[in-house]
Design a protein around this motif. Sequence first.
Motif, PDB file in Angstrom:
ATOM      1  N   GLY A 206      64.157  46.699  21.881  1.00 29.37           N
ATOM      2  CA  GLY A 206      63.410  47.908  22.229  1.00 29.37           C
ATOM      3  C   GLY A 206      62.746  47.908  23.580  1.00 29.37           C
ATOM      4  N   GLY A 207      63.138  47.001  24.494  1.00 26.36           N
ATOM      5  CA  GLY A 207      62.492  46.960  25.800  1.00 26.36           C
ATOM      6  C   GLY A 207      61.067  46.474  25.745  1.00 26.36           C
ATOM      7  N   ARG A 208      60.728  45.666  24.733  1.00 26.15           N
ATOM      8  CA  ARG A 208      59.352  45.207  24.563  1.00 26.15           C
ATOM      9  C   ARG A 208      59.105  43.825  25.155  1.00 26.15           C
ATOM     10  N   GLN A 209      60.101  43.248  25.842  1.00 22.66           N
ATOM     11  CA  GLN A 209      59.847  41.980  26.504  1.00 22.66           C
ATOM     12  C   GLN A 209      58.766  42.172  27.561  1.00 22.66           C
ATOM     13  N   LYS A 210      57.864  41.203  27.628  1.00 23.98           N
ATOM     14  CA  LYS A 210      56.720  41.323  28.527  1.00 23.98           C
ATOM     15  C   LYS A 210      57.138  41.129  29.989  1.00 23.98           C
ATOM     16  N   PHE A 211      56.446  41.843  30.841  1.00 22.14           N
ATOM     17  CA  PHE A 211      56.687  41.824  32.282  1.00 22.14           C
ATOM     18  C   PHE A 211      55.364  41.451  32.946  1.00 22.14           C
ATOM     19  N   SER A 212      55.228  40.177  33.313  1.00 21.53           N
ATOM     20  CA  SER A 212      54.043  39.736  34.037  1.00 21.53           C
ATOM     21  C   SER A 212      54.300  39.867  35.530  1.00 21.53           C
ATOM     22  N   TRP A 213      53.316  40.330  36.261  1.00 22.85           N
ATOM     23  CA  TRP A 213      53.507  40.729  37.640  1.00 22.85           C
ATOM     24  C   TRP A 213      52.230  40.466  38.433  1.00 22.85           C
ATOM     25  N   ILE A 214      52.327  40.562  39.757  1.00 27.37           N
ATOM     26  CA  ILE A 214      51.155  40.531  40.623  1.00 27.37           C
ATOM     27  C   ILE A 214      51.493  41.280  41.910  1.00 27.37           C
ATOM     28  N   HIS A 215      50.560  42.062  42.398  1.00 21.67           N
ATOM     29  CA  HIS A 215      50.735  42.768  43.661  1.00 21.67           C
ATOM     30  C   HIS A 215      50.685  41.765  44.802  1.00 21.67           C
ATOM     31  N   ILE A 216      51.453  41.998  45.858  1.00 17.78           N
ATOM     32  CA  ILE A 216      51.500  41.067  46.975  1.00 17.78           C
ATOM     33  C   ILE A 216      50.113  40.841  47.574  1.00 17.78           C
ATOM     34  N   ASP A 217      49.255  41.856  47.590  1.00 15.37           N
ATOM     35  CA  ASP A 217      47.899  41.663  48.112  1.00 15.37           C
ATOM     36  C   ASP A 217      47.124  40.639  47.286  1.00 15.37           C
ATOM     37  N   ASP A 218      47.299  40.678  45.971  1.00  9.80           N
ATOM     38  CA  ASP A 218      46.621  39.708  45.111  1.00  9.80           C
ATOM     39  C   ASP A 218      47.315  38.359  45.128  1.00  9.80           C
ATOM     40  N   MET A 219      48.610  38.342  45.382  1.00  9.56           N
ATOM     41  CA  MET A 219      49.292  37.068  45.600  1.00  9.56           C
ATOM     42  C   MET A 219      48.643  36.335  46.769  1.00  9.56           C
ATOM     43  N   ILE A 220      48.477  37.043  47.893  1.00 10.64           N
ATOM     44  CA  ILE A 220      47.859  36.443  49.072  1.00 10.64           C
ATOM     45  C   ILE A 220      46.377  36.166  48.806  1.00 10.64           C
ATOM     46  N   GLY A 221      45.709  37.112  48.167  1.00 12.04           N
ATOM     47  CA  GLY A 221      44.280  36.942  47.895  1.00 12.04           C
ATOM     48  C   GLY A 221      43.990  35.748  47.003  1.00 12.04           C
ATOM     49  N   SER A 222      44.843  35.522  46.009  1.00 10.50           N
ATOM     50  CA  SER A 222      44.618  34.393  45.106  1.00 10.50           C
ATOM     51  C   SER A 222      44.798  33.064  45.834  1.00 10.50           C
ATOM     52  N   LEU A 223      45.735  32.995  46.791  1.00 11.98           N
ATOM     53  CA  LEU A 223      45.899  31.761  47.556  1.00 11.98           C
ATOM     54  C   LEU A 223      44.696  31.520  48.463  1.00 11.98           C
ATOM     55  N   MET A 224      44.161  32.575  49.057  1.00 17.71           N
ATOM     56  CA  MET A 224      42.955  32.429  49.858  1.00 17.71           C
ATOM     57  C   MET A 224      41.776  31.972  48.984  1.00 17.71           C
ATOM     58  N   TRP A 225      41.712  32.506  47.761  1.00 16.80           N
ATOM     59  CA  TRP A 225      40.658  32.116  46.821  1.00 16.80           C
ATOM     60  C   TRP A 225      40.796  30.638  46.453  1.00 16.80           C
ATOM     61  N   LEU A 226      42.013  30.183  46.201  1.00 16.16           N
ATOM     62  CA  LEU A 226      42.232  28.774  45.892  1.00 16.16           C
ATOM     63  C   LEU A 226      41.841  27.879  47.063  1.00 16.16           C
ATOM     64  N   ARG A 227      42.130  28.333  48.275  1.00 12.50           N
ATOM     65  CA  ARG A 227      41.724  27.570  49.465  1.00 12.50           C
ATOM     66  C   ARG A 227      40.214  27.348  49.477  1.00 12.50           C
ATOM     67  N   ASP A 228      39.461  28.350  49.049  1.00 11.27           N
ATOM     68  CA  ASP A 228      38.005  28.307  49.169  1.00 11.27           C
ATOM     69  C   ASP A 228      37.309  27.717  47.950  1.00 11.27           C
ATOM     70  N   HIS A 229      38.064  27.318  46.919  1.00  8.52           N
ATOM     71  CA  HIS A 229      37.461  26.770  45.694  1.00  8.52           C
ATOM     72  C   HIS A 229      37.972  25.348  45.476  1.00  8.52           C
ATOM     73  N   ASP A 230      37.230  24.406  46.031  1.00 10.54           N
ATOM     74  CA  ASP A 230      37.639  23.007  46.013  1.00 10.54           C
ATOM     75  C   ASP A 230      37.698  22.415  44.613  1.00 10.54           C
ATOM     76  N   GLU A 231      37.067  23.065  43.653  1.00 10.78           N
ATOM     77  CA  GLU A 231      37.040  22.525  42.301  1.00 10.78           C
ATOM     78  C   GLU A 231      38.324  22.794  41.515  1.00 10.78           C
ATOM     79  N   VAL A 232      39.200  23.634  42.060  1.00  9.52           N
ATOM     80  CA  VAL A 232      40.408  24.028  41.336  1.00  9.52           C
ATOM     81  C   VAL A 232      41.593  23.190  41.810  1.00  9.52           C
TER      82      VAL A 232
END
Length: 322
Positions: A206-232
């Motif tokens: 029925g087309g119910r397979q899940k589709f996980s995604w991320i916008h390119i802005d948040d792709m870049i933003g999450s990497l910048m966030w990881l750069r700034d969070h030394d505990e992760v």
Amino acid sequence: MTQHVVLAGASGFIGRHLADAFRAEGARVSLIGRHGPDARWGDTAAITALLDGADLVVNLAGKSVNCRYSPANRAEIVRSRVATTRELGEAIAACAAPPRLWLNSSTSTIYRHADDRPQSEADGEIGSGFSVDVATAWEDALFAPDLPHTRRVALRIAIVLGDAGALAPLLNLARAGLGGPQLDGRWPATRARLWAGTYHRRATPGGRQKFSWIHIDDMIGSLMWLRDHDEVEGVVNIASPNPVDNRTMMGVARRAVGMPFGLPAFRWMLEIGMAVFRTESELVLKSRWIEPRRLVDGGYAFEHPHIEEAVGTIVAEGRRRA
């Protein structure tokens, strides 16, 4: 601010956006690739010299999985990920002043076909098959070396939506009136596909397979966030906190391009079509239900958390540039 960033495999869609983002901050960006320009794969001495004293290395190298999983392609998919990651590890180990942070691509496909619950970093279940074997070998290559001065993060990336990549073919299908759901079902298994681990066997109708995604802005933003969070460190899921299913995603694509209808594609159609276009049905039929728990719990603020707005923004920006 990061002063010197080394990007490996930066010629692709994500890499181009990431390089632009770091340059906009004023960082020096050096590139490693098959043809340079600053260092080439196989020249470990040159890579070591480039990394020595750098603040950050990001490895995005890897052959696209949007291909038929022939023996030659499978071998190159593995080699282009594992060998490059190992070479970076060898180069960092040889540095007098190694990078403080190493972000390395992985994939959310490492998790099992999930239509019952989301898969987080803490309780996600590793799947089986060729794609999963690639992902586990990739992450093993990242974490195996003894690098006490370099924090390492494996980026389990969902489908990235932007001005290129996975969204473009979905929008093209919608424009052509073929933007209905991709419906799973039975399909005979060949011995070769079973042996290679490339046969998709789990049906979510029925087309119910899940589709996980991320916008390119948040792709870049999450990497910048990881750069700034030394505990992760360790593994981090890079995905929107609001996944949708395939049926919903295709409806969003149709509305974005103004198409009032979309014909569905059944498993038999997909298998024939994927063979013609030299790619694999798993790319649209596997249910990827990813929970970015570490980003959410750490306080990362998503710029585009909802699929309708995210796709609408991308399509509107494309129209402005046209």
